[in-house]
Scaffold this motif. Sequence first.
Motif, PDB file in Angstrom:
ATOM      1  N   LYS A  68       9.087  32.278 -30.711  1.00 37.90           N
ATOM      2  CA  LYS A  68       7.955  31.632 -31.385  1.00 37.90           C
ATOM      3  C   LYS A  68       6.704  31.631 -30.517  1.00 37.90           C
ATOM      4  N   VAL A  69       6.879  31.327 -29.217  1.00 40.50           N
ATOM      5  CA  VAL A  69       5.696  31.289 -28.350  1.00 40.50           C
ATOM      6  C   VAL A  69       5.191  32.688 -28.030  1.00 40.50           C
ATOM      7  N   ARG A 117       2.985  33.136 -31.128  1.00 40.61           N
ATOM      8  CA  ARG A 117       1.836  32.224 -31.164  1.00 40.61           C
ATOM      9  C   ARG A 117       1.843  31.394 -29.885  1.00 40.61           C
ATOM     10  N   THR A 118       0.919  31.665 -29.021  1.00 44.11           N
ATOM     11  CA  THR A 118       0.852  31.010 -27.712  1.00 44.11           C
ATOM     12  C   THR A 118       0.656  29.508 -27.857  1.00 44.11           C
ATOM     13  N   GLU A 119       1.417  28.747 -27.081  1.00 44.97           N
ATOM     14  CA  GLU A 119       1.262  27.290 -27.042  1.00 44.97           C
ATOM     15  C   GLU A 119       0.471  26.920 -25.796  1.00 44.97           C
ATOM     16  N   HIS A 120      -0.330  25.868 -25.920  1.00 46.46           N
ATOM     17  CA  HIS A 120      -1.136  25.376 -24.809  1.00 46.46           C
ATOM     18  C   HIS A 120      -0.690  23.962 -24.453  1.00 46.46           C
ATOM     19  N   SER A 121      -1.021  23.547 -23.244  1.00 46.80           N
ATOM     20  CA  SER A 121      -0.523  22.269 -22.735  1.00 46.80           C
ATOM     21  C   SER A 121      -1.208  21.054 -23.360  1.00 46.80           C
ATOM     22  N   THR A 152       4.118  28.020 -23.009  1.00 45.82           N
ATOM     23  CA  THR A 152       4.518  29.390 -23.342  1.00 45.82           C
ATOM     24  C   THR A 152       5.205  30.033 -22.144  1.00 45.82           C
TER      25      THR A 152
END
Length: 173
Positions: free
Chosen positions: A119-120, A123-127, A137
């Motif tokens: 998933k990451v 779509r990149t996850e941010h803190s 990510t």
Amino acid sequence: MKRLFARYADVMDSVSVFIGHGCSVLFFACIAVSALEVVMRYGFDSPTVWSTELAMTLCASAWVLAVGYVTQRHRHISITMIETLVSPRVWHVMRLLQMVIAAGAVIVLTMALWDPMLKVLKRTEHSGTALNSIQPTYLKILLVAGCVLYILQLAANIIRWCQRTEGEIAGGH
């Protein structure tokens, strides 16, 4: 076939040791980042927005990536009292059982981490911190990589156990 497995174990041991020694630099970098933050915060009254997040990421990276090294060296935390209560032969069999159970558990953990990693990657996850880095990510991908290193090193250790080429591991807990 026996030589092929022995060669795999040798290569995997070398990879684990190389990565493990490389990870020591990450701990020193974490110390430097933390010291810089102390100087900036208390010496110049100008704290950084990135030092805590970077220090956590460096330590997490070193901890996760060093798992192969720790496994190769037989340095995991364990209850050694049992070793003194059973015969060397029983302890030898218990070590194999421990490695097989660990491999099974890490395979299950890897399977659980696989979908979040995919998933990451899509779509990149941010803190969500002031720095808003891609730490979530990065760490989700790193955990899967660490699990793979752990499984590969456990396989090498099992090969060494089966071929009776483990060497001296007493006191290695």
